[in-house]
Write a protein that holds these residues in place. Sequence first.
Motif, PDB file in Angstrom:
ATOM      1  N   CYS A   1      -9.946   4.991   3.207  1.00 27.20           N
ATOM      2  CA  CYS A   1     -10.113   3.539   3.402  1.00 27.20           C
ATOM      3  C   CYS A   1      -8.807   2.828   3.755  1.00 27.20           C
ATOM      4  O   CYS A   1      -8.832   1.669   4.179  1.00 27.20           O
ATOM      5  N   ARG A   8     -11.333   8.931  -1.262  1.00 23.83           N
ATOM      6  CA  ARG A   8     -11.988   7.814  -0.586  1.00 23.83           C
ATOM      7  C   ARG A   8     -10.980   6.720  -0.266  1.00 23.83           C
ATOM      8  O   ARG A   8     -10.959   6.168   0.846  1.00 23.83           O
ATOM      9  N   GLU A   9     -10.140   6.419  -1.225  1.00 22.09           N
ATOM     10  CA  GLU A   9      -9.160   5.349  -0.995  1.00 22.09           C
ATOM     11  C   GLU A   9      -8.198   5.710   0.128  1.00 22.09           C
ATOM     12  O   GLU A   9      -7.746   4.851   0.883  1.00 22.09           O
ATOM     13  N   ASN A  10      -7.878   6.991   0.246  1.00 22.34           N
ATOM     14  CA  ASN A  10      -7.036   7.414   1.350  1.00 22.34           C
ATOM     15  C   ASN A  10      -7.727   7.173   2.684  1.00 22.34           C
ATOM     16  O   ASN A  10      -7.101   6.712   3.637  1.00 22.34           O
ATOM     17  N   SER A  31     -16.480   5.158   4.980  1.00 19.68           N
ATOM     18  CA  SER A  31     -15.885   6.274   4.242  1.00 19.68           C
ATOM     19  C   SER A  31     -16.966   7.258   3.810  1.00 19.68           C
ATOM     20  O   SER A  31     -16.758   8.472   3.841  1.00 19.68           O
ATOM     21  N   ARG A  83      -3.726   7.499  -4.341  1.00 19.77           N
ATOM     22  CA  ARG A  83      -5.052   7.057  -3.936  1.00 19.77           C
ATOM     23  C   ARG A  83      -6.026   8.225  -4.012  1.00 19.77           C
ATOM     24  O   ARG A  83      -5.665   9.353  -3.682  1.00 19.77           O
ATOM     25  N   ARG A 107     -16.127  -0.637   4.570  1.00 19.31           N
ATOM     26  CA  ARG A 107     -15.280   0.457   4.103  1.00 19.31           C
ATOM     27  C   ARG A 107     -16.112   1.514   3.403  1.00 19.31           C
ATOM     28  O   ARG A 107     -15.954   2.708   3.639  1.00 19.31           O
ATOM     29  N   GLU A 154     -13.940  10.895  -5.299  1.00 17.63           N
ATOM     30  CA  GLU A 154     -13.123  10.231  -6.328  1.00 17.63           C
ATOM     31  C   GLU A 154     -12.008  11.129  -6.870  1.00 17.63           C
ATOM     32  O   GLU A 154     -11.370  10.805  -7.867  1.00 17.63           O
ATOM     33  N   ARG A 209     -15.402  -4.832   2.278  1.00 14.65           N
ATOM     34  CA  ARG A 209     -15.630  -3.789   1.282  1.00 14.65           C
ATOM     35  C   ARG A 209     -16.834  -2.919   1.665  1.00 14.65           C
ATOM     36  O   ARG A 209     -16.823  -1.711   1.523  1.00 14.65           O
ATOM     37  N   LYS A 251       0.795  -1.212   0.000  1.00 15.13           N
ATOM     38  CA  LYS A 251       0.000   0.000   0.000  1.00 15.13           C
ATOM     39  C   LYS A 251       0.833   1.270   0.000  1.00 15.13           C
ATOM     40  O   LYS A 251       0.329   2.331  -0.327  1.00 15.13           O
ATOM     41  N   GLU A 277      -8.629  -0.879   5.240  1.00 16.90           N
ATOM     42  CA  GLU A 277      -8.121  -2.057   4.535  1.00 16.90           C
ATOM     43  C   GLU A 277      -7.133  -2.800   5.416  1.00 16.90           C
ATOM     44  O   GLU A 277      -7.159  -4.026   5.535  1.00 16.90           O
TER      45      GLU A 277
END
Lengths: 266, 259, 259, 256, 322
Positions: free
Chosen positions: B104, B100-102, B121, B97, B117, B135, B114, A173, B108
Amino acid sequence: MKRWQSSRHIATLAWVAVMIVLWESGAWFLQNVLHDNMQVQKLPYFHQVMSTFFTHFGSLFADAMLTLSRAATGFVCGAAAGIAVAIVMRFSRFIGEMIFPYLIVLRMLPVLALAPIIYSIVKSQDAARIVLAAFITFFPVAVNMYSGLKSVDRDKLDLIYSYAASKRETYCKLMIPSSLPDLFAGLKIAAPSAITAAILVEMFGADAGIGIKILNSLYYGASSALMFWASVLTAALLGIFGYAVIYFLEKMLMPWQKADGKEEAH
Amino acid sequence: MSTAYKLQIEDVSMVYRGQGGEDITALKNVNLNIRKSEFISLLGPSGCGKTTLLRLIADLLQPTSGKIAIGGLSPRAARKARQYGMVFQSPVLYEWRTIRENICLPLEIMNKTREERKNISDEMLEMVGLSKFAECYPFQLSGGMQQRVGIARALAINPEILLMDEPFSALDEFTRNKLQEDLLRIWSNTKKTVIFVTHNISEAIFLSDRVCVLTPHPGILSAVIDIDLPRPRVDDIRDTPEFAALLSKIRKCFAGMNE
Amino acid sequence: MSTAYKLQIEDVSMVYRGQGGEDITALKNVNLNIRKSEFISLLGPSGCGKTTLLRLIADLLQPTSGKIAIGGLSPRAARKARQYGMVFQSPVLYEWRTIRENICLPLEIMNKTREERKNISDEMLEMVGLSKFAECYPFQLSGGMQQRVGIARALAINPEILLMDEPFSALDEFTRNKLQEDLLRIWSNTKKTVIFVTHNISEAIFLSDRVCVLTPHPGILSAVIDIDLPRPRVDDIRDTPEFAALLSKIRKCFAGMNE
Amino acid sequence: MLKRNNLANQLIALLFGLAVILFWQAGGFHVLLRLRPYQLPLPNEIFEAFIDNFDVMMVHTQYTMTEAVAGIFLGSGMGFLFAVFTAVVPRWGGGGLKLVTAINAIPMIAMAPIMNNWFGMDMGSKIAVVTMFTMAPMTINAYYGLTHLRPFALDLMISYAAEPSAVFWQLRLPNCLPHVFTAMKINTTVGLMAAIVSEFFVSHHGIGFELSTVLKLSQMSLGWAYIVDAAVCGILLYSIVSVVERYAIKWHASQR
Amino acid sequence: GCGGTKGTGDSAKGPAKVRVQLKWLPSAQFMGFYYAKEKGYYAAEGLDVELINGGPDLVSTNQVSVGAAEFGIANLYSVLPFIEKGHPVVEIGQIFQKSSFLLVSKKEKGINSPQDLAGKKVGAWLGSAEFPVYALLDKYGIDKDKDLTIVKQDNTMDALLNGSLDAASAHTYNEYLVLLKAGLRPEDINVIDLEQEGSGMLEDCLIVNSEWLAENKDIAVKFMRATMKGWAEACKDPEAATEIVWKYLDAASNNKEHQLNFAKEIAKLVAPSGANAAQMLYLDEAQIKATQDLALKYKVIKKVPDKVYDKQLWEEAAKSLQ
Ligand SMILES: Nc1ncnc2c1ncn2[C@@H]1O[C@H](COP(=O)(O)OP(=O)(O)OP(=O)(O)O)[C@@H](O)[C@H]1O
Ligand SMILES: Nc1ncnc2c1ncn2[C@@H]1O[C@H](COP(=O)(O)OP(=O)(O)OP(=O)(O)O)[C@@H](O)[C@H]1O
Ligand SMILES: Cc1ncc(C[n+]2csc(CCO)c2C)c(N)n1
Ligand SMILES: [Mg+2]
Ligand SMILES: [Mg+2]
């Protein structure tokens, strides 16, 4: 944006055009001013090389694909090994410091000299091919990846460290995505080298391939000089192709990178 | 008795090595005990060692001397037990990222599904007012928006100990007030222990059970002030005389120091 | 008449391209005229386009539509004439330069002699209270200290127009107050034009001749408020009823906006 | 504390190397890889060959090192200039960047005969080959370093209306130094390799000249002495780059 | 067990697989093998023969020694040091009955006799074919290390053509023809023929992995027999042989006319006294001894190995061919 893109293509075309003009005039100069009897070997006319290239396109293409497939296998193995070793070295500082000097030693071993011993170890031409091509690909990938892994921002490391992420997660990651730009710089160097490596390995004998074409045309002298140059051209095109594949892979895998080489407002 | 404390800082000093090899003492003999579910602010001028202390607690630095214990555990053990959620002074987003991915990322790592998350989020994005930007990539956000992502990321994992390094400094008053209230709500619901670094005195008073005042060169814990304002605290509390009294009391701690 | 203004912003809009190709309108039809030697604050919630506006003025971005003129020059021409000094929202220090070298960077570019550089950097370091850290590298400084280096660097070149993006947000009250006073002193001595981004209302009032209030999504210049407090302003002014009145007046501009 | 740790690690690395050599000397590799004695000489045989042929070997080593170092400097220098050109005028440089990588794609073994025709059979042609193949690694890495700046770092310069030269010297150059060193590390090996490989063709001196001959004649001990020799040369060049790097970019994350 | 037990099969279960490591690129140099394979001589013996191409960096003797191939083609004088070091290889047939080795130079360089080589830059294929040159130099009292510069020659004649070499090694069957094709006339070229000078050493010979041979003598005899037939027929009709060789070549980078001339020269070397199958691959012990002596003299080997060649197979094969 669009305009800028197309002007970039025009620039590339301009480069190619300038190179061709230089090439043609160089050949002309050798032939008509210096009266060099080796002109065909030293620098044949570009249009002659092209004409040979297109006359024998089918054959060159078939050989190119063969060489490309060998290069690709070696490249994938070598790059994978390079990435893996870089990760292992960064993973454990101890292992890293222990094996890094030996990695350099290993890399310094001249491949052509190693070939006989590799042949006697693996005893198969195909396997030896892959090992040798991988060997050449390995180093630029490993060095670039390792230096990328070592340059990860302290803060970003601290963040994931504070989550007590497992080493595996830390690598998946953070470390690896963050070193991707460095890795790709390495892959861009390695991809054309893999083609070189595949051709190098053909010097140990093969049924066909661009290397075999180069060898044949060298062995039979001036009459094959144009074929030699056409083969070299093909090899270079293969290398560019390899580079391009990596380039597009990079653009695809790293959408967060802003357009690189953004123009300055001076 | 000692186990009554969630966090014990005993005689902790931290010395950095300077460029010329000389020593920079960032913290000197700091002693502090923090109860479970307490909301503590670290207050002090720039460069007094607030971040350093937070990093020592979070096991991101090892003290030169002294000892830190977290509910009987070492900082390392507490970190490994994933007791910490941390907001850094700079946003520290991973540029590869999306927002949102940050957010999450820690989810993770802590193996949330999923769906969890997605839900968490969404909720966090809503809270920090960035749903529309889920996004986007970090470079597309303003400074304050990035900082809010960092806050959302830390709150997402609902950690036992929340370490926040000037989380609201890049935010405007309204956003800040809203997030302060959100933080207090979350805190009172979940009974986290919060260590909150700030250089804003009124913020420290509004939020905390106790305010720790650090003075610089070298960083010394010069006062610990109890904030006995009633809870739940709402915005109006800032206009009360008690609040003003605390404000001037703390100001006095710094007085004279600034020259 | 138009030449009476140092800075004219006419109907400026800025649209960013989002990830999915959709448009993000950061600023919409902003109009603003700024007189020479005026101290203007841009105030607004996180993400309302303050940084964007500053970058447009500084010629770091080109507006999607509208026009900006600096004393009759284009932003580009003004930039080329080196009229700008800029403090970024993040410190933006070059990690290969020591603190002093970072401060000297613009001085080198503007061909100051070694001695001038030494004198100016000494003075600036003194002002931001970092003399002791002159030979340190940026990574050895705390967040607030780094931000102060950025301020020192901008003030070092004594530019005609000073563009400051939340310069004091990472600073504690005392350091902040001191630097605010330093800034006002420098401003009144040198008669610069200052455009100062902040999300701190009282800071904006304390410093400015006029406060421009921006509201977000899209960023619109919703109010320009004259601050007719006497100068020179000293700390005590914050406790006057006039100050309080301005404070609540500006707060009202934002009211209701925050939901 | 860190210092002592480093020392201990280095010691262990050394011990590891010694262990490998001992294992080799005891015939471990021969058993493991099922090799005959004549296929892989033992360390003591290599050492003896080294001692016996020391003077001759040094002559050839010097020759190859000269080619490699000259070529590395020329190639890295040209590659760097090219990267600068590309960074300054990306519109024109971009296409050129592709051409440089195209050069990198030409197989060394095809380049060697061409260079022999152009520059004769002495050092010149070998230096030319090394130059060609050290260009691309430098160009690619340096271009990356020159253009991938931290957020707002360039904006700062632009706000000063800094001369392009100042942007280059004060920002782009220091920013790309770490990448230049990465490229130099790659080039030490690429360069030495190119020098040796080009000596496999028309030549009368050098490690590659000796190596290709000796190995084909099955003089494995001497061959391995040359292999070890080449490795030592490579490490020497690499170490020089590393030491310079440590002093030149002590501010960089990778050096902390 | 590193020998070559691999690749052999029980003759009861289909054809026996046999691999032959050629020493160089496919060309008329190996036309006998291609001929035998193409005309089914191997198949008739129950053999499935794979001809593996060589290349400039491949040492065919090594390949046979490690078991990557059962048979191989190599210069006899370069096989000797391998045998001396204990590699399990042995010669079983001599393909070229005489040396094809020439030292060529452009007329204007004035190298009219071997003595004139002193002080010149002379090309030699170091590592594979330098010993004939050394033998010649020695014969004329020229010290190879002091009196001239020996230059490693590649697989082109460019260095001679562009003048950086004064004299170069050449085989009658290729390099000399390359010079002619490059525009030189025979009268422009000075030639020193090593065969005539008595410095010629035996070149292409057939070797076999001796460990494999010990268990597969019958297969080896069959292989010998088919190969001898192939060579005899190929030498009788170089045109036909060239057509067959052509199938194995890369048409784009080869030239049929050149291959034909090539084949004709090869035929002269393989069958100097008529193409009789029973005389192909003949092992002339006197010539082998002469090559060994030269190898000894020029320190290719320190002493003559016990068993360089095994004549038994050839005798059996020749007998059945008569
Ligand atoms: N490079 C970019 N690409 C796309 N959108 C952007 C970009 N930069 C800024 N934006 C958008 O423009 C809007 C205004 O951003 P700006 O940085 O000007 O805000 P700001 O007022 O400075 O906020 P803050 O106080 O948080 O720094 C935000 O919604 C942001 O998401
Ligand atoms: N890596 C380092 N090396 C050397 N000195 C350091 C390092 N990190 C911090 N320091 C020094 O330690 C002192 C305290 O730093 P710290 O970051 O803890 O301050 P802070 O209280 O968080 O300040 P701010 O409010 O400005 O963020 C400072 O004087 C700083 O120069
Ligand atoms: C690098 C190189 N080495 C040797 C030769 C000479 N040569 C040409 S064909 C052949 C095999 C059998 O005759 C040999 C030894 C060469 N041309 N190039
Ligand atoms: Mg801090
Ligand atoms: Mg901003």
